[in-house]
Design a protein around this motif. Structure first.
Motif, PDB file in Angstrom:
ATOM      1  N   LYS A 162       3.206  -1.826   6.183  1.00  0.00           N
ATOM      2  CA  LYS A 162       2.343  -2.489   5.017  1.00  0.00           C
ATOM      3  C   LYS A 162       1.692  -1.550   4.081  1.00  0.00           C
ATOM      4  O   LYS A 162       1.715  -1.410   3.445  1.00  0.00           O
ATOM      5  N   PHE A 163       2.932  -0.181   4.170  1.00  0.00           N
ATOM      6  CA  PHE A 163       2.865   0.499   3.402  1.00  0.00           C
ATOM      7  C   PHE A 163       4.613   0.752   2.407  1.00  0.00           C
ATOM      8  O   PHE A 163       5.668   1.285   3.265  1.00  0.00           O
ATOM      9  N   SER A 164       3.977   0.644   1.497  1.00  0.00           N
ATOM     10  CA  SER A 164       6.105   0.081   0.667  1.00  0.00           C
ATOM     11  C   SER A 164       6.213   1.908   0.106  1.00  0.00           C
ATOM     12  O   SER A 164       7.531   1.569   0.161  1.00  0.00           O
ATOM     13  N   LYS A 165       5.514   2.802   0.442  1.00  0.00           N
ATOM     14  CA  LYS A 165       5.922   4.485   0.051  1.00  0.00           C
ATOM     15  C   LYS A 165       4.868   5.200   0.892  1.00  0.00           C
ATOM     16  O   LYS A 165       3.727   5.106   1.254  1.00  0.00           O
ATOM     17  N   GLN A 215      -0.017  20.397  12.599  1.00  0.00           N
ATOM     18  CA  GLN A 215       0.645  19.900  13.640  1.00  0.00           C
ATOM     19  C   GLN A 215       1.672  18.320  13.483  1.00  0.00           C
ATOM     20  O   GLN A 215       1.203  17.155  13.467  1.00  0.00           O
ATOM     21  N   ASP A 216       2.678  19.261  14.523  1.00  0.00           N
ATOM     22  CA  ASP A 216       3.531  18.115  14.286  1.00  0.00           C
ATOM     23  C   ASP A 216       3.543  16.433  14.870  1.00  0.00           C
ATOM     24  O   ASP A 216       3.622  15.780  13.743  1.00  0.00           O
ATOM     25  N   LEU A 217       2.322  16.485  16.142  1.00  0.00           N
ATOM     26  CA  LEU A 217       2.746  15.420  16.508  1.00  0.00           C
ATOM     27  C   LEU A 217       1.301  14.468  15.950  1.00  0.00           C
ATOM     28  O   LEU A 217       1.783  13.084  15.641  1.00  0.00           O
ATOM     29  N   GLU A 218       0.530  14.687  15.179  1.00  0.00           N
ATOM     30  CA  GLU A 218       0.011  14.095  13.740  1.00  0.00           C
ATOM     31  C   GLU A 218       0.127  13.636  13.061  1.00  0.00           C
ATOM     32  O   GLU A 218       0.272  12.642  12.266  1.00  0.00           O
ATOM     33  N   MET A 219       0.961  14.483  12.156  1.00  0.00           N
ATOM     34  CA  MET A 219       2.235  14.052  10.975  1.00  0.00           C
ATOM     35  C   MET A 219       3.737  12.302  11.562  1.00  0.00           C
ATOM     36  O   MET A 219       3.116  11.744  10.901  1.00  0.00           O
ATOM     37  N   VAL A 220       3.924  13.107  12.752  1.00  0.00           N
ATOM     38  CA  VAL A 220       4.855  12.150  12.750  1.00  0.00           C
ATOM     39  C   VAL A 220       4.402  11.479  13.652  1.00  0.00           C
ATOM     40  O   VAL A 220       4.967   9.543  13.779  1.00  0.00           O
ATOM     41  N   ALA A 221       3.141  11.037  14.606  1.00  0.00           N
ATOM     42  CA  ALA A 221       2.980   9.584  15.400  1.00  0.00           C
ATOM     43  C   ALA A 221       2.452   8.656  14.192  1.00  0.00           C
ATOM     44  O   ALA A 221       2.785   6.882  14.192  1.00  0.00           O
ATOM     45  N   LEU A 222       1.296   8.953  13.376  1.00  0.00           N
ATOM     46  CA  LEU A 222       0.886   7.936  13.051  1.00  0.00           C
ATOM     47  C   LEU A 222       1.207   7.544  11.951  1.00  0.00           C
ATOM     48  O   LEU A 222       1.319   6.360  11.788  1.00  0.00           O
ATOM     49  N   LEU A 223       2.446   8.331  10.767  1.00  0.00           N
ATOM     50  CA  LEU A 223       3.479   7.845   9.686  1.00  0.00           C
ATOM     51  C   LEU A 223       4.294   7.423  10.865  1.00  0.00           C
ATOM     52  O   LEU A 223       4.665   6.065  10.067  1.00  0.00           O
ATOM     53  N   SER A 224       4.923   7.667  11.742  1.00  0.00           N
ATOM     54  CA  SER A 224       5.811   6.383  11.901  1.00  0.00           C
ATOM     55  C   SER A 224       5.029   5.021  12.708  1.00  0.00           C
ATOM     56  O   SER A 224       6.057   3.978  12.405  1.00  0.00           O
ATOM     57  N   MET A 234       0.924  -1.582  -0.511  1.00  0.00           N
ATOM     58  CA  MET A 234      -0.031   0.255  -0.469  1.00  0.00           C
ATOM     59  C   MET A 234       0.685   1.375  -0.330  1.00  0.00           C
ATOM     60  O   MET A 234       1.877   1.132   0.327  1.00  0.00           O
ATOM     61  N   LYS A 235       0.348   1.490  -0.553  1.00  0.00           N
ATOM     62  CA  LYS A 235       1.322   3.399  -0.948  1.00  0.00           C
ATOM     63  C   LYS A 235       0.139   4.499  -0.245  1.00  0.00           C
ATOM     64  O   LYS A 235      -0.893   4.830  -0.269  1.00  0.00           O
ATOM     65  N   PHE A 274       2.754   4.051  10.921  1.00  0.00           N
ATOM     66  CA  PHE A 274       1.822   3.295   9.735  1.00  0.00           C
ATOM     67  C   PHE A 274       3.731   2.543   9.102  1.00  0.00           C
ATOM     68  O   PHE A 274       4.077   1.368   8.793  1.00  0.00           O
ATOM     69  N   LYS A 275       4.683   3.213   9.191  1.00  0.00           N
ATOM     70  CA  LYS A 275       6.382   2.863   8.561  1.00  0.00           C
ATOM     71  C   LYS A 275       5.995   1.277   9.440  1.00  0.00           C
ATOM     72  O   LYS A 275       6.828   0.564   8.917  1.00  0.00           O
ATOM     73  N   ALA A 276       6.410   1.720  10.804  1.00  0.00           N
ATOM     74  CA  ALA A 276       5.795   0.462  11.859  1.00  0.00           C
ATOM     75  C   ALA A 276       5.059  -0.724  11.502  1.00  0.00           C
ATOM     76  O   ALA A 276       5.927  -2.170  11.439  1.00  0.00           O
ATOM     77  N   SER A 277       4.230  -0.681  10.488  1.00  0.00           N
ATOM     78  CA  SER A 277       3.462  -1.523  10.283  1.00  0.00           C
ATOM     79  C   SER A 277       3.823  -2.568   9.237  1.00  0.00           C
ATOM     80  O   SER A 277       3.405  -3.719   9.263  1.00  0.00           O
TER      81      SER A 277
END
Length: 183
Positions: A28-31, A12-21, A1-2, A23-26
């Motif tokens: 499931k996202f190749s991009k 909002q810094d926290l909303e960007m960094v925490a969620l995407l971190s 998934m991309k 997602f990256k750890a999952s």
């Protein structure tokens, strides 16, 4: 998934960094890419914590999900023709849309939330839109391909909830346990 993160100035810094971190750890996202509808090559969050290099163009066919963090960037989104155009493309192509805090309100203000859709968002108490869920116990919500979260404090809940909606409850719980050291 991309995934494409709609990245406006003063997100909002926290909303960007925490969620995407998460997602990256999952794995499931190749991009995961960041797009600036403002045409900037890098964008800084509202607390000057995150400075993110961004794309100035994208192809909607390259992505499955768009993520919109809130913060002051959501205010800018309301006046961004390129930001609205991007979101319209994702919606028209039946892609996942994940938004948090004031971003769902911006989507509604831009006319991008369907008449039959409900959403949860941040509120100063003055928002009376009938589509907005007002139950204070509801922090995350999904209907169709729209997944929304209330505020920065629930960003991690939104990340795991989004993974649950898209990939299943078992996967989301397993990842949460793994990240908590409960293997």
């Amino acid at each position: 998934m991309k995934l494409l993160a709609l990245t406006l100035s003063k997100f909002q810094d926290l909303e960007m960094v925490a969620l995407l971190s998460i997602f990256k750890a999952s794995k499931k996202f190749s991009k995961i890419d960041f797009y600036s509808p403002e045409g900037k090559k890098s964008v800084t969050g509202q607390f000057d914590i995150a400075n993110i290099n961004t794309l100035t163009s994208y192809n909607v066919d390259d992505y499955d999900v768009v993520y919109i963090p809130g913060g002051q960037g959501a205010t800018l989104l309301r006046n961004s023709l390129e930001g609205k155009k991007c979101l319209e493309e994702f919606i028209k192509n039946n892609k996942w849309v994940i938004a948090i805090c004031d971003a769902p309100n911006a989507l509604e203000d831009l006319g991008l939330i369907k008449d039959n859709q409900k959403y949860i968002s941040w509120s100063s108490g003055e928002m009376n839109n009938p589509k907005r869920i007002k139950d204070e116990k509801t922090n995350v919500f999904s209907l169709g391909k729209l997944i929304t979260g209330r505020c920065p404090v629930v960003t991690i809940d939104l990340a795991f909830y989004s993974l649950e909606v898209i990939f299943g409850e078992e996967f989301s719980k397993s990842l949460r346990n793994q990240l908590m050291g409960k293997i």
